[in-house]
Design an enzyme around this catalytic site. Structure first.
Site, mmCIF file in Angstrom:
data_model
loop_
_atom_site.group_PDB
_atom_site.id
_atom_site.type_symbol
_atom_site.label_atom_id
_atom_site.label_comp_id
_atom_site.label_asym_id
_atom_site.label_seq_id
_atom_site.Cartn_x
_atom_site.Cartn_y
_atom_site.Cartn_z
ATOM 1 N N ARG A 160 0.857 -1.185 0.000
ATOM 2 C CA ARG A 160 0.000 0.000 0.000
ATOM 3 C C ARG A 160 0.891 1.233 0.000
ATOM 4 O O ARG A 160 1.912 1.281 0.710
ATOM 5 C CB ARG A 160 -0.906 0.043 1.234
ATOM 6 C CG ARG A 160 -2.122 -0.865 1.157
ATOM 7 C CD ARG A 160 -3.138 -0.404 0.108
ATOM 8 N NE ARG A 160 -4.307 -1.260 0.034
ATOM 9 C CZ ARG A 160 -4.439 -2.328 -0.748
ATOM 10 N NH1 ARG A 160 -3.446 -2.707 -1.529
ATOM 11 N NH2 ARG A 160 -5.559 -3.028 -0.766
ATOM 12 N N ASP A 183 4.380 -0.572 -6.964
ATOM 13 C CA ASP A 183 3.121 -0.898 -7.631
ATOM 14 C C ASP A 183 1.990 -0.092 -7.007
ATOM 15 O O ASP A 183 0.858 -0.133 -7.482
ATOM 16 C CB ASP A 183 2.821 -2.398 -7.507
ATOM 17 C CG ASP A 183 1.573 -2.797 -8.293
ATOM 18 O OD1 ASP A 183 1.548 -2.515 -9.510
ATOM 19 O OD2 ASP A 183 0.625 -3.347 -7.693
ATOM 20 N N GLU A 186 -2.246 7.534 -5.104
ATOM 21 C CA GLU A 186 -2.592 6.871 -6.370
ATOM 22 C C GLU A 186 -4.052 7.043 -6.784
ATOM 23 O O GLU A 186 -4.392 6.896 -7.956
ATOM 24 C CB GLU A 186 -2.257 5.379 -6.301
ATOM 25 C CG GLU A 186 -3.170 4.581 -5.375
ATOM 26 C CD GLU A 186 -2.848 3.086 -5.384
ATOM 27 O OE1 GLU A 186 -1.673 2.732 -5.212
ATOM 28 O OE2 GLU A 186 -3.787 2.287 -5.549
ATOM 29 N N HIS A 216 -0.631 -0.261 -9.773
ATOM 30 C CA HIS A 216 -1.451 -1.175 -8.962
ATOM 31 C C HIS A 216 -1.993 -2.334 -9.816
ATOM 32 O O HIS A 216 -3.190 -2.583 -9.855
ATOM 33 C CB HIS A 216 -2.611 -0.419 -8.288
ATOM 34 C CG HIS A 216 -3.007 -1.039 -6.973
ATOM 35 N ND1 HIS A 216 -3.271 -0.298 -5.842
ATOM 36 C CD2 HIS A 216 -3.168 -2.340 -6.603
ATOM 37 C CE1 HIS A 216 -3.588 -1.111 -4.858
ATOM 38 N NE2 HIS A 216 -3.526 -2.362 -5.294
HETATM 39 P P1 NAD Z 1 -1.894 -11.145 5.133
HETATM 40 O O1 NAD Z 1 -2.883 -10.631 6.114
HETATM 41 O O2 NAD Z 1 -1.924 -12.592 4.749
HETATM 42 O O3 NAD Z 1 -0.404 -10.822 5.642
HETATM 43 C C1 NAD Z 1 -0.043 -9.604 6.206
HETATM 44 C C2 NAD Z 1 1.075 -9.898 7.199
HETATM 45 O O4 NAD Z 1 1.541 -8.632 7.698
HETATM 46 C C3 NAD Z 1 0.627 -10.732 8.401
HETATM 47 O O5 NAD Z 1 1.502 -11.817 8.588
HETATM 48 C C4 NAD Z 1 0.675 -9.754 9.562
HETATM 49 O O6 NAD Z 1 1.021 -10.372 10.795
HETATM 50 C C5 NAD Z 1 1.768 -8.814 9.092
HETATM 51 N N1 NAD Z 1 1.739 -7.536 9.784
HETATM 52 C C6 NAD Z 1 0.690 -6.869 10.301
HETATM 53 N N2 NAD Z 1 1.108 -5.745 10.909
HETATM 54 C C7 NAD Z 1 2.447 -5.704 10.766
HETATM 55 C C8 NAD Z 1 3.455 -4.806 11.186
HETATM 56 N N3 NAD Z 1 3.142 -3.703 11.891
HETATM 57 N N4 NAD Z 1 4.731 -5.071 10.850
HETATM 58 C C9 NAD Z 1 5.056 -6.181 10.144
HETATM 59 N N5 NAD Z 1 4.134 -7.091 9.734
HETATM 60 C C10 NAD Z 1 2.856 -6.857 10.042
HETATM 61 O O7 NAD Z 1 -2.044 -10.214 3.843
HETATM 62 P P2 NAD Z 1 -1.575 -10.544 2.361
HETATM 63 O O8 NAD Z 1 -2.673 -11.212 1.630
HETATM 64 O O9 NAD Z 1 -0.227 -11.158 2.403
HETATM 65 O O10 NAD Z 1 -1.477 -9.053 1.764
HETATM 66 C C11 NAD Z 1 -0.531 -8.135 2.261
HETATM 67 C C12 NAD Z 1 -0.855 -6.764 1.724
HETATM 68 O O11 NAD Z 1 -0.648 -6.755 0.304
HETATM 69 C C13 NAD Z 1 -2.327 -6.339 1.859
HETATM 70 O O12 NAD Z 1 -2.572 -5.766 3.134
HETATM 71 C C14 NAD Z 1 -2.493 -5.349 0.761
HETATM 72 O O13 NAD Z 1 -2.237 -4.056 1.279
HETATM 73 C C15 NAD Z 1 -1.406 -5.709 -0.240
HETATM 74 N N6 NAD Z 1 -1.960 -6.157 -1.530
HETATM 75 C C16 NAD Z 1 -1.576 -5.510 -2.661
HETATM 76 C C17 NAD Z 1 -2.076 -5.911 -3.884
HETATM 77 C C18 NAD Z 1 -1.665 -5.249 -5.179
HETATM 78 O O14 NAD Z 1 -2.307 -5.474 -6.223
HETATM 79 N N7 NAD Z 1 -0.612 -4.451 -5.210
HETATM 80 C C19 NAD Z 1 -2.990 -6.961 -3.950
HETATM 81 C C20 NAD Z 1 -3.348 -7.612 -2.772
HETATM 82 C C21 NAD Z 1 -2.834 -7.201 -1.563
#
Ligand code: NAD
Length: 340
Positions: free
Chosen positions: A234, A258, A263, A295
């Site tokens: 994000r 990305d 954005e 994105h």
């Molecule tokens: P997820 O919930 O499976 O994993 C997120 C991880 O981050 C968890 O293990 C959690 O414990 C950890 N976390 C939470 N707070 C934290 C902190 N303060 N410091 C370090 N780690 C922390 O989520 P995911 O499915 O792996 O997705 C991760 C992120 O990817 C989403 O939140 C979203 O913002 C982003 N995303 C981007 C796209 C894109 O198209 N660019 C698409 C999907 C998701």
């Protein structure tokens, strides 16, 4: 069930119409984003379906409730653009698509690393211009380097698996370390140690109050000279001004994005005929060592199909029992006041 779908693009309409053949909901597609001005268009809907740059803050939640909306169905995994506390206050349920394809995002992060390291975007344009010089294209072996992963959930874990194949040292930071990743040679360390040892830092944590501007002047100061920074998570995880300063000083050796903190005014639209007003974004575009995609990390056939199917499962479950498997717990998120 009446559903108003904001931020509609052709790929959304095609996928949703196909999935809806099994459900028969009444769908109304809107190209506009959800915000305080456009919320009135939800009048009469039972549910609204929104994406990453729609804004569902307190004012919007209150207005949605006033229009009779009872469900906000996100077609994304991240939900930092939704005020969950306001949703609860106004009796609105929020659902999301928790995992449409973590592979898509993890693979895109790897694509960015490879493309940026070897400057493939420059090479592609050069060769098309009959310029076969190699100056400015010098990369480094990824083999033997140290990769720092912040957030080892679904996407970060898959990213670790892929990067393992390059023969690297994997460092990670997560509030909840995973034993299965430890067994695959992922070494959990403090954030400070991760910054100081990593050649590449890749962000895979959600945006919340703790992670907003995680990458800032101080954290950049702790990083190795010439570090590669990758953000597919994000935009507001990084302070753009601090990162631009790091790039100008050569402290940050290269950057792949990305996502971008502002954005919402840019991404997903064709603005090729317009003058971009965002000077920070335009500054990013001037660096030869910056690679930006708009994105698109999630954007694979498999992910789009999963987004559509899970969204309709959420709508269907909610219409049957006023609850759904993928509803978000109020205390689990950003509960923010603004979208990223
Ligand atoms: P997820 O919930 O499976 O994993 C997120 C991880 O981050 C968890 O293990 C959690 O414990 C950890 N976390 C939470 N707070 C934290 C902190 N303060 N410091 C370090 N780690 C922390 O989520 P995911 O499915 O792996 O997705 C991760 C992120 O990817 C989403 O939140 C979203 O913002 C982003 N995303 C981007 C796209 C894109 O198209 N660019 C698409 C999907 C998701």
């Amino acid at each position: 069930m009446n559903v108003v779908i904001y931020s509609t693009k052709e790929w959304v309409r095609v996928a949703f119409d196909r999935t809806n053949e099994q459900h028969g909901f009444t769908l109304r597609y809107l190209e506009t984003r959800l915000n305080e001005t456009t919320v009135a268009l939800a009048e009469g809907a039972d549910a609204v379906c929104i994406f990453v740059n729609d804004i569902a803050d307190r004012a919007v939640m209150e207005a949605l409730a006033g229009h009779g909306v009872r469900l906000v169905a996100l077609r994304s995994a991240g939900f930092n653009n939704v005020d969950l506390h306001a949703a609860a206050e106004f009796g609105i349920t929020v659902a999301r698509v928790p995992a449409y394809s973590p592979y898509a995002v993890a693979e895109h992060a790897v694509a960015l690393i490879l493309g940026l390291n070897r400057r493939l975007y420059r090479a592609y344009n050069r060769v098309r211009d009959n310029n076969f010089a190699l100056d400015g294209l010098l990369g480094f072996d990824i083999h033997g380097k140290t990769i720092g992963i912040i957030g080892t959930g679904k996407i970060g874990g898959i990213f670790a698996d892929i990067m393992n194949g390059f023969g690297v040292t994997l460092l990670a930071y997560d509030k909840y370390p995973r034993d299965d990743l430890r067994e695959k040679d992922v070494n959990y360390v403090s954030l400070e140690e991760l910054y100081s040892r990593s050649d590449i830092v890749s962000l895979h944590c959600p945006l919340n109050h703790e992670t907003h501007y995680l990458i800032n002047e101080n954290s950049i100061g702790l990083m190795k000279d010439g570090v590669m920074l990758v953000n597919t998570s994000r935009g507001p995880l990084i302070d753009s001004t601090a990162v631009i300063d790091g790039l100008k000083r050569g402290k940050i050796g290269s950057l792949a994005l990305d996502v971008y903190e502002e954005e919402a005014d840019l991404f997903f639209e064709d603005l090729s005929d317009q003058v971009i007003q965002d000077d920070t974004f335009v500054r990013f575009l001037t660096f030869p060592n910056v690679l930006i995609t708009a994105h698109q990390a999630f954007f694979t056939r498999e992910a789009v199909a999963n987004i559509s199917e899970t969204t309709f499962t959420n709508l269907s479950e909610f219409s049957e029992r006023n609850a759904c498997t993928n509803c978000i717990d109020v205390d689990s998120g950003y509960g923010g006041t603004s979208a990223s």
